[in-house]
Design a protein around this motif. Structure first.
Motif, PDB file in Angstrom:
ATOM      1  N   GLY A   1      15.767  40.195  13.593  1.00  0.00           N
ATOM      2  CA  GLY A   1      16.001  41.176  14.653  1.00  0.00           C
ATOM      3  C   GLY A   1      16.065  40.465  15.993  1.00  0.00           C
ATOM      4  N   PRO A   2      15.412  40.990  17.024  1.00  0.00           N
ATOM      5  CA  PRO A   2      15.420  40.340  18.335  1.00  0.00           C
ATOM      6  C   PRO A   2      14.294  39.313  18.483  1.00  0.00           C
ATOM      7  CG  PRO A   2      14.341  42.453  18.525  1.00  0.00           C
ATOM      8  CD  PRO A   2      14.799  42.328  17.087  1.00  0.00           C
ATOM      9  N   PHE A   3      13.616  38.988  17.391  1.00  0.00           N
ATOM     10  CA  PHE A   3      12.432  38.132  17.442  1.00  0.00           C
ATOM     11  C   PHE A   3      12.705  36.734  16.917  1.00  0.00           C
ATOM     12  CE2 PHE A   3      10.977  42.492  16.940  1.00  0.00           C
ATOM     13  CZ  PHE A   3      10.114  42.607  18.013  1.00  0.00           C
ATOM     14  N   LYS A   4      11.851  35.813  17.398  1.00  0.00           N
ATOM     15  CA  LYS A   4      11.860  34.436  16.921  1.00  0.00           C
ATOM     16  C   LYS A   4      10.412  34.015  16.746  1.00  0.00           C
ATOM     17  CE  LYS A   4      12.872  30.612  19.411  1.00  0.00           C
ATOM     18  NZ  LYS A   4      13.672  29.649  20.139  1.00  0.00           N
ATOM     19  N   LEU A   5      10.083  33.523  15.560  1.00  0.00           N
ATOM     20  CA  LEU A   5       8.730  33.068  15.267  1.00  0.00           C
ATOM     21  C   LEU A   5       8.739  31.559  15.111  1.00  0.00           C
ATOM     22  CD1 LEU A   5       5.794  33.996  14.623  1.00  0.00           C
ATOM     23  CD2 LEU A   5       6.449  33.907  12.210  1.00  0.00           C
ATOM     24  N   ASP A   6       7.966  30.887  15.945  1.00  0.00           N
ATOM     25  CA  ASP A   6       7.794  29.440  15.873  1.00  0.00           C
ATOM     26  C   ASP A   6       6.585  29.190  14.971  1.00  0.00           C
ATOM     27  OD1 ASP A   6       6.978  26.774  16.267  1.00  0.00           O
ATOM     28  OD2 ASP A   6       7.743  26.748  18.312  1.00  0.00           O
ATOM     29  N   LEU A   7       6.856  28.716  13.749  1.00  0.00           N
ATOM     30  CA  LEU A   7       5.783  28.532  12.766  1.00  0.00           C
ATOM     31  C   LEU A   7       4.833  27.416  13.151  1.00  0.00           C
ATOM     32  CD1 LEU A   7       7.906  28.956   9.536  1.00  0.00           C
ATOM     33  CD2 LEU A   7       6.328  30.617  10.546  1.00  0.00           C
ATOM     34  N   LYS A   8       5.356  26.371  13.760  1.00  0.00           N
ATOM     35  CA  LYS A   8       4.518  25.231  14.126  1.00  0.00           C
ATOM     36  C   LYS A   8       3.543  25.603  15.246  1.00  0.00           C
ATOM     37  CE  LYS A   8       4.835  20.293  14.638  1.00  0.00           C
ATOM     38  NZ  LYS A   8       5.710  19.143  14.639  1.00  0.00           N
ATOM     39  N   ALA A   9       4.043  26.299  16.253  1.00  0.00           N
ATOM     40  CA  ALA A   9       3.201  26.682  17.394  1.00  0.00           C
ATOM     41  C   ALA A   9       2.454  27.987  17.134  1.00  0.00           C
ATOM     42  CB  ALA A   9       4.057  26.820  18.651  1.00  0.00           C
TER      43      ALA A   9
ATOM     44  N   GLU B   1       3.795  30.984  17.487  1.00  0.00           N
ATOM     45  CA  GLU B   1       4.151  31.856  18.599  1.00  0.00           C
ATOM     46  C   GLU B   1       5.322  32.764  18.238  1.00  0.00           C
ATOM     47  OE1 GLU B   1       4.981  29.173  21.814  1.00  0.00           O
ATOM     48  OE2 GLU B   1       2.854  28.961  22.302  1.00  0.00           O
ATOM     49  N   LEU B   2       5.216  34.023  18.654  1.00  0.00           N
ATOM     50  CA  LEU B   2       6.281  34.999  18.468  1.00  0.00           C
ATOM     51  C   LEU B   2       6.946  35.243  19.821  1.00  0.00           C
ATOM     52  CD1 LEU B   2       7.651  37.117  16.587  1.00  0.00           C
ATOM     53  CD2 LEU B   2       5.886  38.735  17.339  1.00  0.00           C
TER      54      LEU B   2
ATOM     55  N   ARG C   1       1.874  38.117  22.147  1.00  0.00           N
ATOM     56  CA  ARG C   1       0.580  37.734  21.578  1.00  0.00           C
ATOM     57  C   ARG C   1       0.464  38.264  20.149  1.00  0.00           C
ATOM     58  NH1 ARG C   1      -4.668  36.428  22.085  1.00  0.00           N
ATOM     59  NH2 ARG C   1      -6.288  37.973  21.776  1.00  0.00           N
ATOM     60  N   LEU C   2       0.087  37.379  19.227  1.00  0.00           N
ATOM     61  CA  LEU C   2      -0.072  37.748  17.820  1.00  0.00           C
ATOM     62  C   LEU C   2      -1.280  37.001  17.268  1.00  0.00           C
ATOM     63  CD1 LEU C   2       1.307  39.489  15.650  1.00  0.00           C
ATOM     64  CD2 LEU C   2       2.620  37.474  15.003  1.00  0.00           C
ATOM     65  N   GLN C   3      -2.278  37.735  16.805  1.00  0.00           N
ATOM     66  CA  GLN C   3      -3.483  37.124  16.259  1.00  0.00           C
ATOM     67  C   GLN C   3      -3.191  36.476  14.910  1.00  0.00           C
ATOM     68  OE1 GLN C   3      -6.126  40.502  16.310  1.00  0.00           O
ATOM     69  NE2 GLN C   3      -6.814  40.054  18.385  1.00  0.00           N
TER      70      GLN C   3
ATOM     71  N   LYS D   1      -1.706  45.791  13.852  1.00  0.00           N
ATOM     72  CA  LYS D   1      -1.533  44.838  14.958  1.00  0.00           C
ATOM     73  C   LYS D   1      -0.146  44.204  14.927  1.00  0.00           C
ATOM     74  CE  LYS D   1      -6.423  43.800  15.452  1.00  0.00           C
ATOM     75  NZ  LYS D   1      -7.491  42.819  15.238  1.00  0.00           N
ATOM     76  N   LEU D   2       0.351  43.907  13.717  1.00  0.00           N
ATOM     77  CA  LEU D   2       1.690  43.342  13.581  1.00  0.00           C
ATOM     78  C   LEU D   2       2.729  44.342  14.072  1.00  0.00           C
ATOM     79  CD1 LEU D   2       3.755  41.266  12.667  1.00  0.00           C
ATOM     80  CD2 LEU D   2       3.489  42.146  10.328  1.00  0.00           C
TER      81      LEU D   2
END
Length: 130
Positions: A12-20, A22-23, A31-33, A79-80
């Motif tokens: 969608g409009p999101f990008k998740l950096d698995l290494k960092a 960060e969303l 912010r994502l716990q 939360k997600l």
């Protein structure tokens, strides 16, 4: 499923950096716990497939940890959804599959980022920002 090799996942409009861990949405960090992050990662690894509550439980609490699993899984999903601007009643991203688990409803694109060719925090390749 084959091993996923990308460092970044676009959906969608999101990008998740698995290494960092960060969303991002349109270049803005969300912010994502840790537990919602792990659930999102599981959903992204199995787009369009049901990820069962039992699979989530084993991922989040692998060593027979004593915790109220149902409440904790529900809290992580809530939360997600909050981070994604999604809702259980009219889901755009995370669908509840009654008495089974959850399913990601959007296409996923894995992007391998090389250190010499750093990924931008804006839109994912092949997608328009906005």
């Amino acid at each position: 499923m084959d091993a996923v090799t990308g460092n970044t996942v676009c959906f969608g409009p999101f990008k998740l950096d698995l290494k960092a861990g960060e969303l991002h949405q349109n270049g803005r960090k969300i912010r994502l716990q840790e537990q919602p992050f792990q659930v999102l990662k599981m959903l992204l690894e199995h787009p369009g497939e049901v990820v069962t509550r039992e699979e989530i439980r084993k991922k989040l609490w692998p060593n027979d940890t004593i915790v109220e699993f149902d409440h904790s899984i529900n809290a992580a999903i809530k939360k997600l959804r909050l981070a994604l601007g999604d809702s259980a009643e009219e889901p755009q991203y995370v669908e509840t599959v009654a008495r089974r688990g959850y399913r990601l409803m959007v296409p996923v694109e894995w992007v391998a980022c090389q250190p010499a060719n750093r990924c931008k925090t804006g839109a994912c390749p092949g997608r328009r920002a906005g």
